[in-house]
Structures are given as structure tokens and as C-alpha cells.
Motif scaffolding. Structure first.
Motif, PDB file in Angstrom:
ATOM      1  N   THR A 144       8.259  -1.324   2.559  1.00 12.85           N
ATOM      2  CA  THR A 144       8.282  -1.878   1.194  1.00 12.85           C
ATOM      3  C   THR A 144       9.539  -2.710   0.993  1.00 12.85           C
ATOM      4  O   THR A 144       9.496  -3.785   0.391  1.00 12.85           O
ATOM      5  CB  THR A 144       8.292  -0.755   0.122  1.00 12.85           C
ATOM      6  OG1 THR A 144       8.152   0.486   0.751  1.00 12.85           O
ATOM      7  CG2 THR A 144       7.251  -0.989  -0.929  1.00 12.85           C
ATOM      8  N   ALA A 145      10.674  -2.194   1.484  1.00 14.77           N
ATOM      9  CA  ALA A 145      11.919  -2.931   1.308  1.00 14.77           C
ATOM     10  C   ALA A 145      11.851  -4.274   2.029  1.00 14.77           C
ATOM     11  O   ALA A 145      12.332  -5.281   1.523  1.00 14.77           O
ATOM     12  CB  ALA A 145      13.099  -2.116   1.827  1.00 14.77           C
ATOM     13  N   GLY A 146      11.240  -4.279   3.176  1.00 15.66           N
ATOM     14  CA  GLY A 146      11.130  -5.519   3.936  1.00 15.66           C
ATOM     15  C   GLY A 146      10.216  -6.533   3.282  1.00 15.66           C
ATOM     16  O   GLY A 146      10.386  -7.730   3.438  1.00 15.66           O
ATOM     17  N   VAL A 151      10.000  -7.282   0.173  1.00 16.03           N
ATOM     18  CA  VAL A 151      10.620  -8.019  -0.933  1.00 16.03           C
ATOM     19  C   VAL A 151      11.040  -9.420  -0.517  1.00 16.03           C
ATOM     20  O   VAL A 151      10.645 -10.399  -1.149  1.00 16.03           O
ATOM     21  CB  VAL A 151      11.790  -7.221  -1.557  1.00 16.03           C
ATOM     22  CG1 VAL A 151      12.556  -8.062  -2.554  1.00 16.03           C
ATOM     23  CG2 VAL A 151      11.265  -5.955  -2.200  1.00 16.03           C
ATOM     24  N   LEU A 192      10.641 -11.339  -6.798  1.00 19.14           N
ATOM     25  CA  LEU A 192      10.898 -10.831  -5.444  1.00 19.14           C
ATOM     26  C   LEU A 192      11.948 -11.689  -4.751  1.00 19.14           C
ATOM     27  O   LEU A 192      12.876 -11.177  -4.115  1.00 19.14           O
ATOM     28  CB  LEU A 192       9.605 -10.829  -4.616  1.00 19.14           C
ATOM     29  CG  LEU A 192       8.547  -9.786  -4.988  1.00 19.14           C
ATOM     30  CD1 LEU A 192       7.301  -9.982  -4.144  1.00 19.14           C
ATOM     31  CD2 LEU A 192       9.091  -8.378  -4.820  1.00 19.14           C
ATOM     32  N   ALA A 193      11.818 -13.008  -4.868  1.00 17.86           N
ATOM     33  CA  ALA A 193      12.768 -13.915  -4.220  1.00 17.86           C
ATOM     34  C   ALA A 193      14.167 -13.721  -4.784  1.00 17.86           C
ATOM     35  O   ALA A 193      15.153 -13.696  -4.044  1.00 17.86           O
ATOM     36  CB  ALA A 193      12.326 -15.362  -4.394  1.00 17.86           C
ATOM     37  N   LEU A 200      15.349 -10.962  -6.119  1.00 14.66           N
ATOM     38  CA  LEU A 200      15.848  -9.693  -5.586  1.00 14.66           C
ATOM     39  C   LEU A 200      16.333  -9.883  -4.154  1.00 14.66           C
ATOM     40  O   LEU A 200      17.386  -9.363  -3.765  1.00 14.66           O
ATOM     41  CB  LEU A 200      14.739  -8.635  -5.620  1.00 14.66           C
ATOM     42  CG  LEU A 200      14.455  -8.028  -6.992  1.00 14.66           C
ATOM     43  CD1 LEU A 200      13.155  -7.240  -6.953  1.00 14.66           C
ATOM     44  CD2 LEU A 200      15.606  -7.136  -7.419  1.00 14.66           C
ATOM     45  N   ALA A 201      15.565 -10.632  -3.366  1.00 13.34           N
ATOM     46  CA  ALA A 201      15.945 -10.861  -1.976  1.00 13.34           C
ATOM     47  C   ALA A 201      17.291 -11.570  -1.901  1.00 13.34           C
ATOM     48  O   ALA A 201      18.145 -11.218  -1.099  1.00 13.34           O
ATOM     49  CB  ALA A 201      14.879 -11.685  -1.258  1.00 13.34           C
ATOM     50  N   TYR A 206      19.850  -8.411  -0.856  1.00 10.95           N
ATOM     51  CA  TYR A 206      19.634  -8.218   0.578  1.00 10.95           C
ATOM     52  C   TYR A 206      20.741  -8.791   1.431  1.00 10.95           C
ATOM     53  O   TYR A 206      20.645  -8.792   2.645  1.00 10.95           O
ATOM     54  CB  TYR A 206      18.271  -8.799   0.993  1.00 10.95           C
ATOM     55  CG  TYR A 206      17.150  -7.845   0.677  1.00 10.95           C
ATOM     56  CD1 TYR A 206      16.759  -7.648  -0.643  1.00 10.95           C
ATOM     57  CD2 TYR A 206      16.501  -7.136   1.669  1.00 10.95           C
ATOM     58  CE1 TYR A 206      15.751  -6.755  -0.952  1.00 10.95           C
ATOM     59  CE2 TYR A 206      15.489  -6.244   1.366  1.00 10.95           C
ATOM     60  CZ  TYR A 206      15.112  -6.067   0.052  1.00 10.95           C
ATOM     61  OH  TYR A 206      14.115  -5.195  -0.257  1.00 10.95           O
ATOM     62  N   LEU A 212      12.033   2.704  -5.192  1.00 10.24           N
ATOM     63  CA  LEU A 212      10.977   2.088  -5.997  1.00 10.24           C
ATOM     64  C   LEU A 212      11.038   2.571  -7.437  1.00 10.24           C
ATOM     65  O   LEU A 212      10.881   1.812  -8.383  1.00 10.24           O
ATOM     66  CB  LEU A 212       9.604   2.415  -5.417  1.00 10.24           C
ATOM     67  CG  LEU A 212       8.991   1.391  -4.472  1.00 10.24           C
ATOM     68  CD1 LEU A 212       7.606   1.818  -4.063  1.00 10.24           C
ATOM     69  CD2 LEU A 212       8.954   0.014  -5.128  1.00 10.24           C
TER      70      LEU A 212
END
Lengths: 301, 267
Positions: A11-13, A15, B82-83, B85-86, B90, B173
Motif C-alpha cells: 500500500t505504501a508503495g 502512493v 497521492l502525488a 503525499l509522494a 517519501y 492507513l
């Protein structure tokens, strides 16, 4: 437990993977296709170009590519003139935008704090209303019997109807009008943070206001000036709607040329070659913009 | 700090805002014009609004545009969040430079290039032009704007709240849905609205990717404008402007309320 942590890692991947994949497929791959088609020959077919890619036939693939479309671009000086006039129109509009936008941004930054957010909202609001409609509004204003002529004759300032529509002047007005928020907001963002004591110090030391403006305000506002200028210049070079609705047939711009190659002449390979040409002109400003923007958002110095 | 507005400041603000708003205002006023000539005032009338609602081709295009905007804005909001957050959570993942490039480039890329490249892609993968191709194209463009809006919120966000939730044993999550998401919700809503209006508004990318089955409102308006000014287009524009104005006022009031609420809970 092992299963759960694996699930968690998957799941983390996901994102970064999902948007990455989306942009890769729908942004990067299309560019490679444009590049490929710009190197292939037109055909009277649907789609109107010869497919030059067959899986397993790599040698044939490279053999079929040629620079014919680009040669055509260099031979016909229409494209050269269109490129030149796009850059000229975009550069001059950017300059005009700076001249119009700076006093507005400056006034906003000096307004009392409680009005400032209202002023920002007022600058953004037109941006939310349709671009097409805002340009369309100018057609009615600039037409020979239009509202501007009516107003100026009413005031007794002119006797003849103004003939602005379908000239380059109309394009400048359109670009300045449509892009003004993109210039004002980055300028405001830097001017708002400016330390007023610097100006007061300069004044105390006997510097005349215009000199303080050039030696203090302008250098401090530089990040905003750069960001705003690029944000206006880059899309203006490839602008289609404004020259098409306000510029008349004489205003040559590269974005419009691409449009007519594609829609009127149905020469997709040539349209792709024009797109690549436009991209080559813009690649340096886009890279600078990306850097400026990434630095601004991520707060790096 | 002693900031005062000089006469010059006030003048430039007044002229600047008049320049921004006068054309829109004139457009709205002239949509109530009884005359068929767009620039000659012939008295007040709502005739063109009536004509608009009997124009089925225009209504059909409006409906298609609305559906595309809703769908693409929803997809763009998910992908853009999502982008964001990435990009913020990350660190340095492989290919990050390419990723930021792909996020920022579409926002300044001339629309003719984006439109043409997507069309050639859809032709290459043999996807019929129409509703879905416009939706996919708009999603790709607008997700980048959502990313930037959400990203700037994630940057200024107190990470200790997330850390506290994780320390208390909440799985990632769950932390995301009960801590992060509510906190970044206003920016997600703003991103959605931005994506929605950009999609509603787009002419160039939609023109390249539209098929015989799907014409959007901007395409329709554009082809009418090319034929000459029409009071019906004025009326359609005035309605769109009205919707946007109400939407922006609503959003402002909502965000004011949420700011007030969060201030109250903070005290």
C-alpha cells in the motif's frame, strides 16, 4: 503478521506508484509519440500518417524516420516568422504584464492587513471564470462599433471608430487581461513579505524614492518577478485562443499554426514537428520555472 | 509596521480591478439586452435566457461538460493527493526528479502541445475519441494543479499529530484517514474545485480529443463565437459566471467557518 507488513509495504508503495504511472503513460509516452510522428511521413489515411513502428522491426523503425518535416519547417519561412512573432508577442506581453501587474501587486501589499485577503480573492476570482468567455467579452468591447468606441465617442475623445480588433494590439490586451492574475499573485507573495524598515532606512539616509525602488524593492521582488514572468511567458508563446479570437488573420503565432496544420490541413506529422519546435523554444524556460517553483513550494533557499 | 496606501497605490488598485472586472460586468449586463445586436442596447429583457434553455444542442453540450468535469476532477483529486503525499512524505524515491518534472510541466505546457500529444496517444492505443478521451486528458492536466495545492498544505502541516497517532499504535492507513485526511481536507476540496473549473473551461485540449459523439460547452461556444457574437452566448456566459461566483463565495464562507472552528478548538 508477515502478511500484514507486506500488505502495508505494498500500500505504501502504491502512493507514489499510481500517480507516477498515470503521468508516465498519459504525459511522457504521448510526448515520445509526438516525437516519433514528427519524424514520419504523412499519408492519406486514418490516422493520417504512416505507422513507422512495428514490434520486432527495430532496424526498419529507425530506417523509416527522417527529418523531412523539420526540413519543411526550415524551408517555408512561415514557421520561422510564426516562431519569431510568437516569442516577440509573448515577451512584449510579459513586459506589459510586469508594468501593469507590479503597481497592483504593490498596492495590494501595502493595503491594510484585513483587506489584503479580500484583494487576493478578487484577483483570483476572474481566473475561476471561463478563459474563453473573458476573451469573448473583449471581442464585443474592441469591435469597430463596439463598446470602447461607443464610450470614447460618447466622451467626445475620438471621431472615427477604433480599429483595434484583429490587430496585434488586441492580442496584447487579451494576453495582459487573461494572464494578469498569474503575474500579480507571485509578485504580491514576494512584496508582501518585504521588510518596510529597509525603505524607511533608505529614505532616512536621503535616497530618493525612485532610487530605493530600483535598489531595494526590485531586487527583493526578484523571485516574484521571475516566477510571474515565466508563468506568463511560457503559455503565451503557445497561446491559441487569444490570437485566434482577437488577432485576426495577420497575427502569426506558432500555437495557431499547429492548430491549423492539425485541424485544417490534417497534416499530423507536420503538426507534431511544430509541437516539437515549440517545445524546443520552451524547454529552457520550463526547466527554470520548474526549479523556481520546486524551490518555492518546498521552501528551499 | 507602518504601511499606508499612497494615492498612487489606491489609483493603481482601482484601475487594476476595474480592468479585471469591467469586461465581465459588461458581458453580464449585455446578456439582458433585448436587441439581437450584441453591442447595441435595446432595453432590458430575459429573452436570451429563454432561448438558451430551448437550445437543445447547447444544453446537451453543457451536460457532457458537467459530467466530464465531475469525473475528471474526482480522478484528478485522488491522483493529485497521492502525488502530493509522494512528494512530501517519501523523501528521495527513485525517479523523483522525473516525477516533479512531470507534475510541474503540464501546468505551463502550451495546451496545443498537451492536446496534440494526448490525441496521438489515444489514436496509437486505438481508443475512440469522445467522452472518455476528454476525461482522461483533463484528469492528466488537472491532477498536477491538485498536487500543487495539496502539497503546499502538507508542507505547512504539523507532523507531530501524525507521529502521536502512530505512537499510540494507529496503523499508517488509519492514521492517514483519521488524522492526515481531515487536516488536509480543505486543500483537497480547493484542489477539486480548481480541477473542476479547469475542466469546465478547457477548449484547446477538449477540441483535440473530442469525437463526433461528445462536444463540450467551450467547443460549442467557440464555434458560435467564430460565426459572430450572439446574445445567447452572453446569456450562457452570464450563467457560468453566476455559478462560479456563488461557488467561490460559498467556498470562502466554508473555509472561514472551518478556520473559526479550528481556532475555537485551539483556544
Amino acid at each position: 503478521m508477515v502478511e500484514r507488513s507486506l500488505l502495508r509495504r505494498v500500500t505504501a508503495g502504491l502512493v507514489p506508484a499510481i500517480p507516477y504511472l498515470w503521468l508516465g503513460v498519459l504525459f511522457l509516452v504521448p510526448f515520445l509519440i509526438v516525437l516519433k510522428i514528427s519524424l514520419s511521413d504523412p499519408a492519406v489515411a486514418q490516422p493520417p500518417y504512416k505507422p513507422v513502428f512495428e514490434w520486432g522491426d527495430i532496424a526498419g523503425f529507425f530506417g523509416a524516420l527522417d527529418l523531412e518535416n523539420f526540413e519543411l519547417l526550415t524551408q517555408d519561412d512561415l514557421y520561422f516568422r510564426a516562431t519569431l512573432s510568437s516569442v516577440r508577442i509573448a515577451a512584449f506581453s510579459t513586459l506589459l504584464l510586469l508594468l501593469v501587474g507590479f503597481p497592483i501587486a504593490y498596492g495590494m501589499a501595502r493595503a491594510p492587513e484585513r483587506v489584503r485577503s479580500l484583494l487576493v480573492a478578487l484577483v483570483i476570482l476572474p481566473f475561476w471564470t471561463s478563459f474563453l468567455i473573458r476573451i469573448y467579452a473583449w471581442v464585443a468591447i474592441l469591435k469597430p462599433e463596439g463598446l470602447l468606441t461607443q464610450a470614447l465617442t460618447g466622451l467626445g475623445l475620438i471621431a472615427q471608430p477604433l480599429d483595434i480588433l484583429n490587430t496585434e494590439t488586441a492580442v496584447y490586451i487579451g494576453i495582459v487581461y487573461a494572464y494578469l492574475p498569474f503575474m500579480v499573485l507571485p509578485l504580491y507573495a514576494t512584496l508582501e513579505k518585504m521588510d518596510d524598515t529597509l525603505l524607511e532606512a533608505a529614505l532616512d539616509l536621503g535616497s530618493p524614492p525612485w532610487r530605493s525602488f530600483w535598489t531595494i524593492t526590485v531586487p527583493l521582488a526578484m523571485p516574484g518577478i521571475v516566477a510571474g514572468s515565466l508563468l506568463c511567458f511560457i503559455p503565451a508563446v503557445g497561446e491559441f485562443v487569444i490570437p485566434d479570437l482577437l488577432g485576426g488573420s495577420e497575427t502569426l503565432m506558432i500555437g495557431r499554426q499547429l492548430w491549423s496544420e492539425f485541424f485544417s490541413n490534417r497534416d499530423w506529422p507536420l503538426a507534431s514537428a511544430v509541437a516539437i519546435l515549440l517545445l524546443i523554444i520552451l524547454v529552457v524556460p520550463i526547466v527554470i520555472y520548474r526549479d523556481v517553483e520546486a524551490r518555492r513550494v518546498e521552501g528551499r533557499p | 509596521m507602518n504601511r499606508r496606501l499612497s494615492l498612487f497605490n489606491v489609483t493603481s488598485l482601482v484601475i487594476g480591478f476595474a480592468f479585471l472586472y469591467l469586461p465581465i460586468l459588461l458581458l453580464v449586463i449585455y446578456s439582458f439586452n433585448a436587441s439581437r445586436l450584441v453591442t447595441v442596447w435595446g432595453g432590458f429583457s430575459t429573452h436570451w435566457y429563454g432561448a438558451l434553455f430551448r437550445n437543445e444542442a447547447l444544453l446537451e453540450a453543457a451536460w457532457v461538460t458537467l459530467r466530464i468535469a465531475l469525473l475528471s476532477a474526482t480522478l484528478a483529486t485522488v491522483l493529485g493527493t497521492l502525488a502530493a503525499l509522494a512528494l512530501t512524505r517519501y523523501g528521495r524515491f527513485p525517479g523523483r526528479t522525473l516525477f516533479t518534472g512531470m507534475v510541474y510541466a503540464p501546468m505551463v505546457m502550451p495546451e496545443v502541445i498537451t492536446g496534440l500529444s494526448l490525441l496521438l496517444f489515444f489514436v496509437a492505443v486505438d481508443l475512440d475519441r469522445g467522452f472518455w478521451t476528454i476525461t482522461l486528458a483533463h484528469t492528466t492536466l488537472t491532477m498536477c494543479f491538485v498536487t500543487v495545492v495539496v502539497q503546499s498544505r502538507l508542507m505547512t502541516f504539523d507532523r507531530s499529530l501524525e507521529e502521536a497517532a502512530m505512537d499510540l499504535g494507529a496503523p499508517p492507513l488509519r492514521t492517514f484517514f483519521s488524522v492526515t485526511l481531515p487536516l488536509i481536507a480543505p486543500s483537497i476540496v480547493a484542489g477539486f474545485l480548481l480541477a473542476f473549473t479547469l475542466s469546465m473551461d478547457d477548449l484547446v485540449i477538449a477540441s483535440f480529443n473530442a469525437g463526433p459523439g461528445a462536444t463540450t460547452l467551450p467547443i460549442k461556444i467557440y464555434s458560435q463565437v467564430r460565426l459572430g457574437l450572439s446574445p445567447e452566448v452572453n446569456a450562457a456566459s452570464a450563467i457560468l459566471i453566476g455559478i462560479v461566483t456563488l461557488g467561490v463565495i460559498g467556498a470562502t464562507l466554508l473555509s472561514k467557518r472551518s478556520v473559526l472552528r479550528s481556532r475555537r478548538t485551539a483556544h
